[in-house]
Design an enzyme around this catalytic site. Structure first.
Site, PDB file in Angstrom:
ATOM      1  N   ARG A 106       0.834  -1.213   0.000  1.00 41.88           N
ATOM      2  CA  ARG A 106       0.000   0.000   0.000  1.00 41.88           C
ATOM      3  C   ARG A 106       0.872   1.269   0.000  1.00 41.88           C
ATOM      4  O   ARG A 106       1.010   1.926  -1.023  1.00 41.88           O
ATOM      5  CB  ARG A 106      -0.950  -0.024   1.211  1.00 41.88           C
ATOM      6  CG  ARG A 106      -2.054   1.009   1.181  1.00 41.88           C
ATOM      7  CD  ARG A 106      -1.645   2.407   1.586  1.00 41.88           C
ATOM      8  NE  ARG A 106      -1.112   2.500   2.938  1.00 41.88           N
ATOM      9  CZ  ARG A 106      -0.550   3.614   3.425  1.00 41.88           C
ATOM     10  NH1 ARG A 106      -0.446   4.712   2.697  1.00 41.88           N
ATOM     11  NH2 ARG A 106      -0.050   3.626   4.656  1.00 41.88           N
ATOM     12  N   ASP A 107       1.515   1.573   1.112  1.00 43.37           N
ATOM     13  CA  ASP A 107       2.330   2.796   1.186  1.00 43.37           C
ATOM     14  C   ASP A 107       3.486   2.711   0.186  1.00 43.37           C
ATOM     15  O   ASP A 107       3.829   3.689  -0.487  1.00 43.37           O
ATOM     16  CB  ASP A 107       2.870   2.964   2.617  1.00 43.37           C
ATOM     17  CG  ASP A 107       3.214   4.397   2.974  1.00 43.37           C
ATOM     18  OD1 ASP A 107       3.587   5.156   2.074  1.00 43.37           O
ATOM     19  OD2 ASP A 107       3.143   4.753   4.170  1.00 43.37           O
ATOM     20  N   HIS A 128       8.770   7.285   8.399  1.00 46.95           N
ATOM     21  CA  HIS A 128       9.367   7.434   7.063  1.00 46.95           C
ATOM     22  C   HIS A 128      10.818   7.900   7.240  1.00 46.95           C
ATOM     23  O   HIS A 128      11.169   8.456   8.286  1.00 46.95           O
ATOM     24  CB  HIS A 128       8.547   8.431   6.230  1.00 46.95           C
ATOM     25  CG  HIS A 128       7.266   7.823   5.715  1.00 46.95           C
ATOM     26  ND1 HIS A 128       7.145   7.289   4.450  1.00 46.95           N
ATOM     27  CD2 HIS A 128       6.057   7.632   6.299  1.00 46.95           C
ATOM     28  CE1 HIS A 128       5.919   6.822   4.278  1.00 46.95           C
ATOM     29  NE2 HIS A 128       5.229   7.013   5.388  1.00 46.95           N
ATOM     30  N   CYS A 144       3.735   9.435   0.837  1.00 46.95           N
ATOM     31  CA  CYS A 144       2.401   9.911   0.465  1.00 46.95           C
ATOM     32  C   CYS A 144       2.530  10.961  -0.641  1.00 46.95           C
ATOM     33  O   CYS A 144       3.222  11.968  -0.457  1.00 46.95           O
ATOM     34  CB  CYS A 144       1.707  10.507   1.685  1.00 46.95           C
ATOM     35  SG  CYS A 144       0.108  11.200   1.260  1.00 46.95           S
ATOM     36  N   ASN A 186       9.103   4.445   3.578  1.00 41.96           N
ATOM     37  CA  ASN A 186       8.947   3.956   4.953  1.00 41.96           C
ATOM     38  C   ASN A 186      10.271   3.358   5.415  1.00 41.96           C
ATOM     39  O   ASN A 186      11.110   2.972   4.600  1.00 41.96           O
ATOM     40  CB  ASN A 186       7.900   2.829   4.988  1.00 41.96           C
ATOM     41  CG  ASN A 186       6.505   3.331   4.736  1.00 41.96           C
ATOM     42  OD1 ASN A 186       6.075   3.424   3.601  1.00 41.96           O
ATOM     43  ND2 ASN A 186       5.808   3.658   5.796  1.00 41.96           N
TER      44      ASN A 186
HETATM   45  P1  HMG Z   1     -13.388  13.864  -3.027  1.00 43.11           P
HETATM   46  O1  HMG Z   1     -13.053  14.330  -4.404  1.00 43.11           O
HETATM   47  O2  HMG Z   1     -13.705  14.877  -1.990  1.00 43.11           O
HETATM   48  O3  HMG Z   1     -14.522  12.742  -3.032  1.00 43.11           O
HETATM   49  O4  HMG Z   1     -12.156  12.964  -2.545  1.00 43.11           O
HETATM   50  P2  HMG Z   1     -15.978  12.720  -3.569  1.00 43.11           P
HETATM   51  O5  HMG Z   1     -16.767  11.953  -2.566  1.00 43.11           O
HETATM   52  O6  HMG Z   1     -16.432  14.093  -3.963  1.00 43.11           O
HETATM   53  O7  HMG Z   1     -15.839  11.820  -4.891  1.00 43.11           O
HETATM   54  C1  HMG Z   1     -15.098  12.228  -6.027  1.00 43.11           C
HETATM   55  C2  HMG Z   1     -14.995  11.056  -6.986  1.00 43.11           C
HETATM   56  O8  HMG Z   1     -14.243   9.996  -6.391  1.00 43.11           O
HETATM   57  C3  HMG Z   1     -16.348  10.427  -7.350  1.00 43.11           C
HETATM   58  O9  HMG Z   1     -16.206   9.873  -8.653  1.00 43.11           O
HETATM   59  C4  HMG Z   1     -16.468   9.300  -6.368  1.00 43.11           C
HETATM   60  O10 HMG Z   1     -17.318   8.274  -6.798  1.00 43.11           O
HETATM   61  C5  HMG Z   1     -15.039   8.806  -6.272  1.00 43.11           C
HETATM   62  P3  HMG Z   1     -16.757  10.635  -9.952  1.00 43.11           P
HETATM   63  O11 HMG Z   1     -18.224  10.837  -9.682  1.00 43.11           O
HETATM   64  O12 HMG Z   1     -15.996  11.949 -10.011  1.00 43.11           O
HETATM   65  O13 HMG Z   1     -16.434   9.711 -11.061  1.00 43.11           O
HETATM   66  N1  HMG Z   1     -14.745   8.164  -5.002  1.00 43.11           N
HETATM   67  C6  HMG Z   1     -14.312   6.915  -4.868  1.00 43.11           C
HETATM   68  N2  HMG Z   1     -14.039   5.951  -5.758  1.00 43.11           N
HETATM   69  C7  HMG Z   1     -13.621   4.770  -5.264  1.00 43.11           C
HETATM   70  N3  HMG Z   1     -13.453   4.500  -3.958  1.00 43.11           N
HETATM   71  C8  HMG Z   1     -13.702   5.445  -3.034  1.00 43.11           C
HETATM   72  C9  HMG Z   1     -14.159   6.701  -3.486  1.00 43.11           C
HETATM   73  N4  HMG Z   1     -14.525   7.841  -2.855  1.00 43.11           N
HETATM   74  C10 HMG Z   1     -14.871   8.722  -3.772  1.00 43.11           C
HETATM   75  N5  HMG Z   1     -13.531   5.197  -1.737  1.00 43.11           N
HETATM   76  C11 HMG Z   1     -11.373  11.121  -1.198  1.00 43.11           C
HETATM   77  C12 HMG Z   1     -12.133  12.438  -1.234  1.00 43.11           C
HETATM   78  C13 HMG Z   1     -11.164  10.766   0.251  1.00 43.11           C
HETATM   79  C14 HMG Z   1     -12.176  10.066  -1.897  1.00 43.11           C
HETATM   80  C15 HMG Z   1     -10.027  11.318  -1.954  1.00 43.11           C
HETATM   81  O14 HMG Z   1      -9.397  12.487  -1.515  1.00 43.11           O
HETATM   82  C16 HMG Z   1      -9.102  10.143  -1.754  1.00 43.11           C
HETATM   83  O15 HMG Z   1      -9.373   9.057  -2.232  1.00 43.11           O
HETATM   84  N6  HMG Z   1      -7.977  10.347  -1.055  1.00 43.11           N
HETATM   85  C17 HMG Z   1      -7.036   9.285  -0.754  1.00 43.11           C
HETATM   86  C18 HMG Z   1      -5.685   9.856  -0.584  1.00 43.11           C
HETATM   87  C19 HMG Z   1      -4.682   8.793  -0.245  1.00 43.11           C
HETATM   88  O16 HMG Z   1      -4.895   7.615  -0.464  1.00 43.11           O
HETATM   89  N7  HMG Z   1      -3.527   9.241   0.293  1.00 43.11           N
HETATM   90  C20 HMG Z   1      -2.445   8.339   0.624  1.00 43.11           C
HETATM   91  C21 HMG Z   1      -2.723   7.533   1.842  1.00 43.11           C
HETATM   92  S1  HMG Z   1      -2.449   8.400   3.364  1.00 43.11           S
HETATM   93  C22 HMG Z   1      -0.764   8.157   3.695  1.00 43.11           C
HETATM   94  O17 HMG Z   1      -0.021   7.712   2.837  1.00 43.11           O
HETATM   95  C23 HMG Z   1      -0.244   8.414   5.078  1.00 43.11           C
HETATM   96  C24 HMG Z   1      -0.027   7.116   5.888  1.00 43.11           C
HETATM   97  O18 HMG Z   1       0.905   6.273   5.242  1.00 43.11           O
HETATM   98  C25 HMG Z   1       0.489   7.446   7.299  1.00 43.11           C
HETATM   99  C26 HMG Z   1       1.661   8.422   7.288  1.00 43.11           C
HETATM  100  O19 HMG Z   1       2.681   8.144   6.595  1.00 43.11           O
HETATM  101  O20 HMG Z   1       1.552   9.425   7.995  1.00 43.11           O
HETATM  102  C27 HMG Z   1      -1.352   6.336   6.064  1.00 43.11           C
HETATM  103 MG    MG Z   2       3.047   6.447   5.319  1.00 43.77          MG
END
Ligand code: HMG
Ligand code: MG
Length: 292
Positions: free
Chosen positions: A11-12, A205, A237, A246
């Site tokens: 994932r990450d 990280h 990220c 990581n």
């Molecule tokens: P948004 O644009 O506000 O969402 O995004 P929305 O509800 O308005 O939907 C927009 C579009 O996305 C729509 O499609 C939805 O259907 C679709 P359209 O009508 O435009 O075709 N959609 C989805 N499709 C599939 N699965 C879903 C989903 N939700 C909406 N679940 C949202 C908000 C949260 C969805 C978006 O910002 C997002 O997906 N963000 C994810 C970001 C991410 O994955 N970041 C990396 C992980 S975090 C990280 O790495 C840190 C960590 O490792 C810890 C650390 O290191 O600190 C965990």
């Molecule tokens: Mg991370």
């Protein structure tokens, strides 16, 4: 206490890689990791495919991996739609993710911290009704690329809220790898006043080269035993400027073994799992694997 490792490479590790890796390779990678002795594998994310194109095959990956009964298979879920997708393929553990920084949270999931907590309250409730394990990440728990140093009190308050919702554990994310051992000591001193050790996971990280020192302090001084890491040290990220990989699972396991921790992960299996992807390892141990 036996060390508990969550391998977040699938994932990450992969989320920031532009070139799309085939679903078959991801499955092979996860199957190999499943034989390594890690306790948990974060398989993918049920997020918007526009946000993270690399992980848009999450359902197919989950449907086709060989599940080892000794391993927990988890995934990130940002909203109800993600939860529905995750439940449809019987994910073992649902991991929600918020941040201690408003700016980063908006960039990452387009929600304020409060909006995300309101959403996650419900997601955790439904997950528990489905008898799922749950985790909540608090990202940028030490430093934010946009807001700078984060107050320990803020992380503590968010953690308490998430625990009130019934989440099983909190993973404290040093998203941009800037925490020093003193920062870790300061934050853990605050968190552990009211939160028990088994609820805390550390997710480091390596950006500034302090991740290993941070694990050392957490383990030796606070007896923290749950850590996240990624095969080959991949990761980062895409919504956090400057984020790098990581802490590498093989480096983490090597160090923990050398300091007498009870850790049961096969370093060679981790290194050979990464070989399946054909991506260059960022770890130290992979460079000296013939000398082990
Ligand atoms: P948004 O644009 O506000 O969402 O995004 P929305 O509800 O308005 O939907 C927009 C579009 O996305 C729509 O499609 C939805 O259907 C679709 P359209 O009508 O435009 O075709 N959609 C989805 N499709 C599939 N699965 C879903 C989903 N939700 C909406 N679940 C949202 C908000 C949260 C969805 C978006 O910002 C997002 O997906 N963000 C994810 C970001 C991410 O994955 N970041 C990396 C992980 S975090 C990280 O790495 C840190 C960590 O490792 C810890 C650390 O290191 O600190 C965990
Ligand atoms: Mg991370």
């Amino acid at each position: 206490m036996k060390i508990y490792i969550t391998e977040v490479g699938p994932r990450d590790g992969l989320q920031n890689i532009k070139e799309i890796i085939s679903t078959e390779k991801k499955i092979e990678f996860i199957n190999k990791l499943s034989e390594s002795g890690v306790d948990e594998i974060e398989v993918s994310s049920f997020v918007s495919p526009k946000a993270i194109p690399q992980l848009s095959d999450a359902e197919e990956v989950f449907r086709n991996i060989n599940r080892n009964k000794n391993v927990i298979y988890s995934a990130l879920v940002p909203n109800e739609k993600g939860l529905e997708r995750a439940l449809s393929v019987n994910v073992d553990k649902i991991s929600v993710f918020t941040s201690a920084s408003e700016t980063f949270n908006l960039k990452n999931i387009n929600m304020t911290i409060e909006e995300s907590l309101n959403k996650f309250k419900n997601i955790i409730k439904i997950s528990k009704e489905h008898k799922k394990l749950t985790r909540a990440y608090i990202s940028t728990a030490f430093y934010c690329p946009y807001e700078g140093k984060i107050e320990e009190k803020k992380v503590f308050q968010i953690a308490l809220k998430l625990l009130e919702f019934g989440v099983d554990e909190i993973s404290i994310g040093d998203t941009i790898g800037k925490a020093s051992p003193d920062d870790v000591r300061n934050l853990l001193s605050v968190l552990l006043k009211e939160i028990s050790i088994e609820k805390i996971v550390l997710h480091f990280h390596v950006t500034y080269g302090m991740a290993m020192a941070n694990v050392y302090v957490a383990y030796k001084e606070f007896s923290i035993y749950k850590f996240d890491s990624s095969a080959g040290g991949l990761g980062g990220c895409p919504f956090a400027v400057g984020a790098r990989g990581n802490i590498a699972t093989e480096d983490l396991v090597y160090m923990l073994k050398r300091i007498g921790a009870n850790v049961n992960v096969d370093i060679l299996k981790i290194v050979s799992a990464l070989d399946i992807l054909g991506i260059e390892s960022q770890s130290y141990i992979s460079k000296v694997i013939n000398l082990l």
